[in-house]
Design a protein around this motif. Sequence first.
Motif, PDB file in Angstrom:
ATOM      1  N   GLU A  78      42.390 -27.966  44.023  1.00 61.06           N
ATOM      2  CA  GLU A  78      42.466 -29.056  42.976  1.00 61.06           C
ATOM      3  C   GLU A  78      41.984 -28.464  41.747  1.00 61.06           C
ATOM      4  O   GLU A  78      42.671 -28.561  40.865  1.00 61.06           O
ATOM      5  N   ARG A  79      41.026 -27.406  41.618  1.00 61.02           N
ATOM      6  CA  ARG A  79      40.522 -26.674  40.444  1.00 61.02           C
ATOM      7  C   ARG A  79      41.461 -25.736  40.118  1.00 61.02           C
ATOM      8  O   ARG A  79      41.534 -25.855  38.826  1.00 61.02           O
ATOM      9  N   LEU A  80      41.938 -25.204  40.845  1.00 62.90           N
ATOM     10  CA  LEU A  80      43.304 -24.114  40.224  1.00 62.90           C
ATOM     11  C   LEU A  80      44.372 -25.008  39.616  1.00 62.90           C
ATOM     12  O   LEU A  80      44.498 -24.664  38.357  1.00 62.90           O
ATOM     13  N   ARG A  81      44.796 -26.110  40.335  1.00 65.93           N
ATOM     14  CA  ARG A  81      45.790 -27.056  39.426  1.00 65.93           C
ATOM     15  C   ARG A  81      45.276 -27.614  38.088  1.00 65.93           C
ATOM     16  O   ARG A  81      45.965 -27.598  37.181  1.00 65.93           O
ATOM     17  N   GLN A  82      44.013 -28.093  38.419  1.00 67.52           N
ATOM     18  CA  GLN A  82      43.478 -28.636  37.190  1.00 67.52           C
ATOM     19  C   GLN A  82      43.172 -27.382  35.834  1.00 67.52           C
ATOM     20  O   GLN A  82      43.743 -27.870  34.756  1.00 67.52           O
ATOM     21  N   THR A  83      42.812 -26.304  36.249  1.00 74.06           N
ATOM     22  CA  THR A  83      42.671 -25.460  35.274  1.00 74.06           C
ATOM     23  C   THR A  83      43.877 -24.886  34.490  1.00 74.06           C
ATOM     24  O   THR A  83      43.841 -24.919  33.476  1.00 74.06           O
ATOM     25  N   VAL A  84      44.882 -24.993  35.416  1.00 68.18           N
ATOM     26  CA  VAL A  84      46.129 -24.574  34.723  1.00 68.18           C
ATOM     27  C   VAL A  84      46.829 -25.823  33.757  1.00 68.18           C
ATOM     28  O   VAL A  84      47.155 -25.319  32.536  1.00 68.18           O
ATOM     29  N   THR A  85      46.669 -26.740  34.176  1.00 64.73           N
ATOM     30  CA  THR A  85      46.943 -28.133  33.392  1.00 64.73           C
ATOM     31  C   THR A  85      45.905 -28.063  32.058  1.00 64.73           C
ATOM     32  O   THR A  85      46.620 -28.275  30.918  1.00 64.73           O
ATOM     33  N   ASP A  86      44.733 -27.634  32.203  1.00 67.52           N
ATOM     34  CA  ASP A  86      43.796 -27.534  30.941  1.00 67.52           C
ATOM     35  C   ASP A  86      44.137 -26.505  29.901  1.00 67.52           C
ATOM     36  O   ASP A  86      43.462 -26.519  28.939  1.00 67.52           O
ATOM     37  N   CYS A  87      45.190 -25.551  30.370  1.00 62.67           N
ATOM     38  CA  CYS A  87      45.431 -24.344  29.306  1.00 62.67           C
ATOM     39  C   CYS A  87      46.617 -24.491  28.979  1.00 62.67           C
ATOM     40  O   CYS A  87      47.533 -23.422  29.236  1.00 62.67           O
ATOM     41  N   PRO A  88      47.213 -25.377  28.414  1.00 63.12           N
ATOM     42  CA  PRO A  88      48.881 -25.554  28.063  1.00 63.12           C
ATOM     43  C   PRO A  88      49.224 -24.474  27.208  1.00 63.12           C
ATOM     44  O   PRO A  88      50.622 -24.095  27.132  1.00 63.12           O
ATOM     45  N   GLY A  89      48.440 -23.836  26.008  1.00 62.37           N
ATOM     46  CA  GLY A  89      49.101 -22.910  25.188  1.00 62.37           C
ATOM     47  C   GLY A  89      48.980 -21.592  26.213  1.00 62.37           C
ATOM     48  O   GLY A  89      50.341 -20.898  25.767  1.00 62.37           O
TER      49      GLY A  89
END
Length: 268
Positions: free
Chosen positions: A134-145
């Motif tokens: 869950e956190r891996l997926r969310q972290t990637v979503t949080d770093c779009p640049g």
Amino acid sequence: MQAIGLCRFSYPALGGFQVEHATIEERIAYLYAEARLEERFQLMEAVALPCLREQTDQEFELIIVIGDSLPRVHSDRLHDLTADMPQVRIVAEPPRPQREVMKELLNAARKDPSKPCLQFRHDDDDAISVDFIERLRQTVTDCPGLIRDNRTVAVDFNRGYVAEVGPDGISATETVRSLYVASLGMYVAGKCGLTIMNFAHEKIGRFMPVISLSDAPMWVRTHNGYNDSRQKKVKPVPVEPLTEAQKAEFSVRFAVRQEHVKQVFSEQ
């Protein structure tokens, strides 16, 4: 986004071990020794698998790689241990160069190589936090640049525990260590053939951005009799029996439970 994990279970690769053997026959004899395999199964049952069963995000796959020479009794035991885990696929391979076969398996597992995916490694003697996917997926979503501008990006949850487990239970010490295998994930862009197995985990930051998060313990790395990385002379890590609060944390965060550990390591 597809999430793919890879676990080697006593796979007799050509290369890929710090413990060296003169021939593949010697390596197989070492890996398949009864005492060693018994400990690996105990660690798998008590440490490595429970945290996967209880992931808060169940949308992932785990490829477990074994040797095609693994005796049937042990292969059957591994299938039995994972029978209740639809995410697990056990693949038997002949001895081949480690990175070659692992990269092939990861890329073949991608349902649509034109789309991005997440990848992680999972050692058979370590645990990850139950919210790792869950956190891996969310972290990637949080770093779009970063995701927009790079074909690959690593995500390193660098706080965790070094632990020893056995019939007396769990002893551990909390630590921060960058780029361990446990709780290290990687984003791979669509149409990119790189995998997490293209890189030595401790050197991955030389080749891509690394997002490091230290806010909570996210892994348990066990020290045991057959750690490949600890067969040579290394500095010992002192550990202490878990406090009651830590026992509760291990249960909730990692699904590693004191009484289950005692039971598994007491069975013969």
